[in-house]
Design an enzyme around this catalytic site. Sequence first.
Site, mmCIF file in Angstrom:
data_model
loop_
_atom_site.group_PDB
_atom_site.id
_atom_site.type_symbol
_atom_site.label_atom_id
_atom_site.label_comp_id
_atom_site.label_asym_id
_atom_site.label_seq_id
_atom_site.Cartn_x
_atom_site.Cartn_y
_atom_site.Cartn_z
ATOM 1 N N GLY A 7 0.841 -1.182 0.000
ATOM 2 C CA GLY A 7 0.000 0.000 0.000
ATOM 3 C C GLY A 7 0.877 1.232 0.000
ATOM 4 N N LEU A 8 0.260 2.372 -0.144
ATOM 5 C CA LEU A 8 0.999 3.631 -0.149
ATOM 6 C C LEU A 8 1.599 3.928 1.226
ATOM 7 C CD1 LEU A 8 -1.446 5.815 -2.259
ATOM 8 C CD2 LEU A 8 0.876 5.126 -2.907
ATOM 9 N N SER A 9 2.577 4.810 1.248
ATOM 10 C CA SER A 9 3.198 5.226 2.496
ATOM 11 C C SER A 9 2.140 5.836 3.413
ATOM 12 C CB SER A 9 4.291 6.255 2.211
ATOM 13 O OG SER A 9 4.938 6.619 3.396
ATOM 14 N N GLY A 10 2.110 5.379 4.647
ATOM 15 C CA GLY A 10 1.143 5.878 5.613
ATOM 16 C C GLY A 10 -0.165 5.113 5.640
ATOM 17 N N SER A 11 -0.301 4.096 4.798
ATOM 18 C CA SER A 11 -1.561 3.342 4.735
ATOM 19 C C SER A 11 -1.750 2.402 5.914
ATOM 20 C CB SER A 11 -1.654 2.550 3.423
ATOM 21 O OG SER A 11 -0.622 1.584 3.349
ATOM 22 N N GLY A 12 -0.665 2.066 6.605
ATOM 23 C CA GLY A 12 -0.764 1.177 7.763
ATOM 24 C C GLY A 12 -0.045 -0.146 7.585
ATOM 25 N N LYS A 13 0.793 -0.257 6.566
ATOM 26 C CA LYS A 13 1.497 -1.517 6.286
ATOM 27 C C LYS A 13 2.330 -1.983 7.477
ATOM 28 C CE LYS A 13 3.841 0.130 2.854
ATOM 29 N NZ LYS A 13 3.427 1.538 2.888
ATOM 30 N N SER A 81 5.735 -1.870 -2.928
ATOM 31 C CA SER A 81 5.501 -2.837 -4.011
ATOM 32 C C SER A 81 4.820 -2.195 -5.220
ATOM 33 C CB SER A 81 4.681 -4.025 -3.493
ATOM 34 O OG SER A 81 4.760 -5.113 -4.392
#
Length: 168
Positions: A7-13, A81
């Site tokens: 996911g994008l940066s800050g999405s919670g990965k 990714s």
Amino acid sequence: MIIWIIGLSGSGKTTLANETIRIIKKKKSNAVLIDGDLIRKLNNFDLGHSIVDRKTNAKRISNLCKFLDDQNIHVICSILSIFPNLRSWNRKNFKNYFEVYIETEINDLKKRNSKGIYSKKINLKEKNIVGIDIHFPKPRKSNLIIKNNSSKKNLLKYAEVIAKEVTK
């Protein structure tokens, strides 16, 4: 098994990956967490954030995951990714691959701005920000899609679901 959280940066990965590995480690000792930012750090920040450098880092991570997978070590990997061809490579080369996509609207990420990368001040100076000036190709074959436009508590509910994939 390789759990690939994207996911994008800050999405919670990273948040989701940390909780997932915590749950898995209660039942399985042969599990590790890999985070894209930590791999950069382990390699002495030898790469920038250009497309070429991002691809090099992504290949390093896929190769490391393959190395661990071949030794029957479970991996929880949190990574942007952005290269669909590498995700396809993962599906073909890992023994058991489970992809989790955390979908978050860019406006929500800008509001959260947890790492400060989406702020106007930084965007004027910085380039190569995924979701801003680098396209993020949404995955088409994720095993689990999480819409994370709400609370951290709601996101963390998925850690149990993901952990069951490894511990079943």
